[in-house]
Design an enzyme around this catalytic site. Structure first.
Site, PDB file in Angstrom:
ATOM      1  N   ARG A   1     -13.572  88.098  51.369  1.00 18.79           N
ATOM      2  CA  ARG A   1     -12.176  88.175  51.819  1.00 18.79           C
ATOM      3  C   ARG A   1     -11.311  88.385  50.576  1.00 18.79           C
ATOM      4  O   ARG A   1     -11.758  88.128  49.453  1.00 18.79           O
ATOM      5  CB  ARG A   1     -11.775  86.877  52.516  1.00 18.79           C
ATOM      6  CG  ARG A   1     -12.547  86.649  53.794  1.00 18.79           C
ATOM      7  CD  ARG A   1     -12.221  85.293  54.413  1.00 18.79           C
ATOM      8  NE  ARG A   1     -13.082  85.065  55.569  1.00 18.79           N
ATOM      9  CZ  ARG A   1     -13.607  83.884  55.887  1.00 18.79           C
ATOM     10  NH1 ARG A   1     -13.362  82.820  55.145  1.00 18.79           N
ATOM     11  NH2 ARG A   1     -14.373  83.767  56.951  1.00 18.79           N
TER      12      ARG A   1
ATOM     13  N   ARG B   1      -5.402  81.900  60.502  1.00 17.52           N
ATOM     14  CA  ARG B   1      -5.980  82.134  59.174  1.00 17.52           C
ATOM     15  C   ARG B   1      -5.918  83.622  58.822  1.00 17.52           C
ATOM     16  O   ARG B   1      -5.776  83.986  57.652  1.00 17.52           O
ATOM     17  CB  ARG B   1      -7.425  81.614  59.117  1.00 17.52           C
ATOM     18  CG  ARG B   1      -7.995  81.602  57.725  1.00 17.52           C
ATOM     19  CD  ARG B   1      -9.322  80.869  57.628  1.00 17.52           C
ATOM     20  NE  ARG B   1     -10.406  81.620  58.252  1.00 17.52           N
ATOM     21  CZ  ARG B   1     -11.663  81.206  58.338  1.00 17.52           C
ATOM     22  NH1 ARG B   1     -11.995  80.014  57.854  1.00 17.52           N
ATOM     23  NH2 ARG B   1     -12.589  81.942  58.914  1.00 17.52           N
TER      24      ARG B   1
ATOM     25  N   ARG C   1     -17.013  84.424  66.794  1.00 17.90           N
ATOM     26  CA  ARG C   1     -17.016  83.069  66.220  1.00 17.90           C
ATOM     27  C   ARG C   1     -16.670  82.030  67.278  1.00 17.90           C
ATOM     28  O   ARG C   1     -17.257  80.939  67.311  1.00 17.90           O
ATOM     29  CB  ARG C   1     -16.064  83.004  65.014  1.00 17.90           C
ATOM     30  CG  ARG C   1     -16.668  83.711  63.792  1.00 17.90           C
ATOM     31  CD  ARG C   1     -15.733  83.793  62.590  1.00 17.90           C
ATOM     32  NE  ARG C   1     -16.395  84.515  61.513  1.00 17.90           N
ATOM     33  CZ  ARG C   1     -16.603  84.051  60.274  1.00 17.90           C
ATOM     34  NH1 ARG C   1     -16.147  82.877  59.923  1.00 17.90           N
ATOM     35  NH2 ARG C   1     -17.235  84.777  59.381  1.00 17.90           N
TER      36      ARG C   1
HETATM   37  N1  LIG Z   1      -6.157  69.681  61.081  1.00 18.66           N
HETATM   38  C1  LIG Z   1      -5.692  70.919  60.995  1.00 18.66           C
HETATM   39  N2  LIG Z   1      -4.598  71.271  61.682  1.00 18.66           N
HETATM   40  C2  LIG Z   1      -4.109  72.527  61.610  1.00 18.66           C
HETATM   41  N3  LIG Z   1      -4.650  73.512  60.884  1.00 18.66           N
HETATM   42  C3  LIG Z   1      -5.757  73.226  60.197  1.00 18.66           C
HETATM   43  C4  LIG Z   1      -6.329  71.912  60.205  1.00 18.66           C
HETATM   44  N4  LIG Z   1      -7.429  71.936  59.413  1.00 18.66           N
HETATM   45  C5  LIG Z   1      -7.529  73.184  58.919  1.00 18.66           C
HETATM   46  N5  LIG Z   1      -6.525  73.955  59.382  1.00 18.66           N
HETATM   47  C6  LIG Z   1      -6.316  75.389  59.124  1.00 18.66           C
HETATM   48  O1  LIG Z   1      -7.280  76.075  59.931  1.00 18.66           O
HETATM   49  C7  LIG Z   1      -7.730  77.257  59.275  1.00 18.66           C
HETATM   50  C8  LIG Z   1      -9.255  77.225  59.201  1.00 18.66           C
HETATM   51  O2  LIG Z   1      -9.629  76.222  58.280  1.00 18.66           O
HETATM   52  P1  LIG Z   1     -10.861  76.441  57.295  1.00 18.66           P
HETATM   53  O3  LIG Z   1     -10.777  77.787  56.694  1.00 18.66           O
HETATM   54  O4  LIG Z   1     -10.886  75.273  56.403  1.00 18.66           O
HETATM   55  O5  LIG Z   1     -12.027  76.407  58.367  1.00 18.66           O
HETATM   56  P2  LIG Z   1     -13.606  76.427  58.136  1.00 18.66           P
HETATM   57  O6  LIG Z   1     -14.195  75.438  59.056  1.00 18.66           O
HETATM   58  O7  LIG Z   1     -13.930  76.288  56.710  1.00 18.66           O
HETATM   59  O8  LIG Z   1     -13.943  77.894  58.636  1.00 18.66           O
HETATM   60  P3  LIG Z   1     -15.213  78.833  58.289  1.00 18.66           P
HETATM   61  O9  LIG Z   1     -16.411  78.157  58.796  1.00 18.66           O
HETATM   62  O10 LIG Z   1     -14.913  80.098  59.018  1.00 18.66           O
HETATM   63  O11 LIG Z   1     -15.247  79.034  56.813  1.00 18.66           O
HETATM   64  C9  LIG Z   1      -7.067  77.286  57.921  1.00 18.66           C
HETATM   65  O12 LIG Z   1      -5.967  78.175  57.981  1.00 18.66           O
HETATM   66  C10 LIG Z   1      -6.578  75.850  57.706  1.00 18.66           C
HETATM   67  O13 LIG Z   1      -5.408  75.782  56.941  1.00 18.66           O
HETATM   68  N1  LIG Z   2     -26.723  78.168  57.141  1.00 21.47           N
HETATM   69  C1  LIG Z   2     -25.718  78.428  56.301  1.00 21.47           C
HETATM   70  N2  LIG Z   2     -24.462  78.575  56.762  1.00 21.47           N
HETATM   71  C2  LIG Z   2     -23.482  78.807  55.873  1.00 21.47           C
HETATM   72  C3  LIG Z   2     -23.725  78.890  54.504  1.00 21.47           C
HETATM   73  N3  LIG Z   2     -22.544  79.124  53.875  1.00 21.47           N
HETATM   74  C4  LIG Z   2     -21.614  79.170  54.819  1.00 21.47           C
HETATM   75  N4  LIG Z   2     -22.183  78.966  56.035  1.00 21.47           N
HETATM   76  C5  LIG Z   2     -21.510  78.914  57.335  1.00 21.47           C
HETATM   77  O1  LIG Z   2     -21.199  80.204  57.769  1.00 21.47           O
HETATM   78  C6  LIG Z   2     -20.096  80.131  58.637  1.00 21.47           C
HETATM   79  C7  LIG Z   2     -19.117  81.232  58.357  1.00 21.47           C
HETATM   80  O2  LIG Z   2     -18.589  81.106  57.083  1.00 21.47           O
HETATM   81  P1  LIG Z   2     -17.420  82.109  56.583  1.00 21.47           P
HETATM   82  O3  LIG Z   2     -17.196  81.777  55.147  1.00 21.47           O
HETATM   83  O4  LIG Z   2     -17.907  83.493  56.807  1.00 21.47           O
HETATM   84  O5  LIG Z   2     -16.215  81.806  57.435  1.00 21.47           O
HETATM   85  C8  LIG Z   2     -19.500  78.727  58.477  1.00 21.47           C
HETATM   86  O6  LIG Z   2     -19.847  77.987  59.612  1.00 21.47           O
HETATM   87  C9  LIG Z   2     -20.189  78.184  57.296  1.00 21.47           C
HETATM   88  O7  LIG Z   2     -20.390  76.794  57.379  1.00 21.47           O
HETATM   89  C10 LIG Z   2     -25.053  78.716  54.044  1.00 21.47           C
HETATM   90  O8  LIG Z   2     -25.388  78.765  52.845  1.00 21.47           O
HETATM   91  N5  LIG Z   2     -26.020  78.494  54.965  1.00 21.47           N
END
Ligand SMILES: Nc1ncnc2c1ncn2[C@@H]1O[C@H](COP(=O)(O)OP(=O)(O)OP(=O)(O)O)[C@@H](O)[C@H]1O
Ligand SMILES: Nc1nc2c(ncn2[C@@H]2O[C@H](COP(=O)(O)O)[C@@H](O)[C@H]2O)c(=O)[nH]1
Length: 396
Positions: free
Chosen positions: A171, A264, A275
């Site tokens: 990204r 996001r 997703r």
């Molecule tokens: N409790 C919350 N309330 C509102 N918005 C939230 C909250 N927690 C996270 N967010 C927002 O939701 C969006 C998704 O959060 P984040 O990117 O941390 O998700 P993630 O679980 O890591 O996703 P991915 O698995 O796709 O990487 C972000 O824009 C973040 O700022």
């Molecule tokens: N099994 C694994 N899952 C992973 C790893 N690193 C990230 N993730 C998961 O992929 C999705 C999507 O991530 P995104 O960055 O494309 O939004 C998310 O649920 C991550 O937890 C890994 O090494 N192994």
């Protein structure tokens, strides 16, 4: 009862033209003799391993997993529990002198089945009980990354992020080697085949995986490893010997999850729908599979973060229970090694300890934890008075 020193010097013939370099040692496990030393098959910089199979009379070069110890001025090898060989390396740095070569542990047995070859795995020994790695899972958009960033910001010296590999495109704000190692599918598939990954999974149409090196890099920095992986990955890690805490993050509702993903703004409409579709099954499995030790609801972010800190024993903002990792073991070049029950005795000829009478070090291996892939923890080290039977001073 004492036992004879469990190491012996190799008098077997060299197989496969490995160049002898420094001393070779060997240890017998069942029908196999593991010969450790000489140059590695791929590089002369690392300690090599070869196996003599007494049942076939043949030499085998195994697939070697994990970071390998550097070639040394010699080493001692002590067989522990018929499944791992402890290696004490001469002339190495204090953080690098104790290694374990796993030859028949659960992890090695699994990898042998997966790779279809003979397998051994290296794991560096670390003193004391480093805290367990933390696996965080949950559907895309639930807030895993946000919560992890908050932890890393508040406790920068305590946590280290395991940087995964992925075949998805970066990204806009993502940096290679920081957020992910962005990889070609063919390269990643080859590395998976070569046993370089602790776990991997196909997630939302792309390949993601945690390399053994990623986890070891965090352990080597003395920090507690955090893995952000999907439920399939968490299942694989649960089945591995990485002794971790597993936390599943749940959204308050599917509607809220969708809003977060859309807000996001990092995915296409098609990706968002994929997703969200996968999220339902992930939440179902997260709640019912028995993989996870804890489930946290991320409704109010601050509340969820406080709950996460509480689970990790971080009440308030001060890291009350974070002990610095104990120092390594300063071994002189000249020493001899023997084994008594669960204690490895190292007789140091030139060890500079405060009291001249204390020239023995005992390594207590009765509480080893973890292991390949990753570090072997729980190694306790004592200075021993050579004229006394007891363990009388735990080295700090
Ligand atoms: N409790 C919350 N309330 C509102 N918005 C939230 C909250 N927690 C996270 N967010 C927002 O939701 C969006 C998704 O959060 P984040 O990117 O941390 O998700 P993630 O679980 O890591 O996703 P991915 O698995 O796709 O990487 C972000 O824009 C973040 O700022
Ligand atoms: N099994 C694994 N899952 C992973 C790893 N690193 C990230 N993730 C998961 O992929 C999705 C999507 O991530 P995104 O960055 O494309 O939004 C998310 O649920 C991550 O937890 C890994 O090494 N192994």
């Amino acid at each position: 009862m004492g036992e004879a020193p469990a190491f012996c010097f190799d008098n077997l013939q060299n197989g496969f033209g490995l160049k002898p370099k420094g001393l070779e040692t060997s240890a017998d496990v069942g029908d196999k003799t593991f010969v450790i030393g000489g140059a590695d098959n791929d590089s002369t910089s690392y300690i090599g391993v070869k196996i003599y199979d007494k049942s076939t009379g043949k030499w085998v070069i195994p697939t070697v997993l994990g970071t390998k110890p550097k070639a040394s001025k010699g080493h001692s090898a002590i067989l522990l529990n018929e499944d791992r060989i402890m290696i004490i390396i001469r002339g190495s740095t204090p953080d690098d002198c104790i290694w374990f070569l796993e030859v028949d542990t659960k992890y090695v047995k699994e990898q042998r089945k997966i790779l279809g070859t003979e397998v051994v795995a290296w794991s560096r020994g670390v003193r004391g009980d480093a805290e367990k790695p933390v696996v965080i899972s949950g559907p895309s958009g639930v807030g895993k990354g946000t919560l992890i960033n908050m932890l890393m910001k508040e406790f920068p010296s305590m946590f280290g992020f395991s940087v995964s590999h992925t075949t998805r495109a970066p990204r806009g704000n993502e940096k290679n080697g920081v957020h992910y190692h962005f990889a070609d599918r063919s390269v990643m598939e080859k590395d998976i085949k070569d046993g370089k990954f602790l776990e991997f999974a196909s997630v939302h149409g792309n390949l993601y995986g945690t390399s053994i090196e990623a986890v070891e890099a965090v352990a080597d920095s003395g920090k507690r490893c955090i893995l952000d992986i999907d439920v399939q990955g968490a299942r694989s890690v649960r089945a591995s010997s990485l002794d971790a805490i597993f936390i599943f993050i749940c959204p308050p509702t599917m509607r809220e999850l969708e809003e977060r993903l859309r807000a996001r703004g990092t995915e296409t409409e098609e990706q968002i729908l994929k997703r969200l579709q996968n999220a339902e099954a992930e939440i179902e499995q997260g709640k019912s599979s028995g993989i996870f030790d804890h489930i946290l609801y991320n409704d109010n972010l601050e509340e969820c973060y406080e709950n996460l800190k509480e689970l990790l024993g971080l009440n308030g903002s001060a890291p009350t229970n974070h002990k610095p990792s104990p120092k390594g073991i300063d071994l002189p070049l000249n020493h001899s090694v023997s084994k008594i029950d669960n204690k490895i005795l190292i007789n140091c000829e030139t060890l500079e300890l405060e009291k001249a009478s204390k020239n023995l070090i005992a390594l207590d291996v009765s509480s080893l934890k973890g292991g390949a892939p990753g570090r072997t923890r729980g190694l306790n080290v004592y200075a021993l008075d050579s004229f006394s039977d007891g363990l009388n001073e735990k080295l700090s």
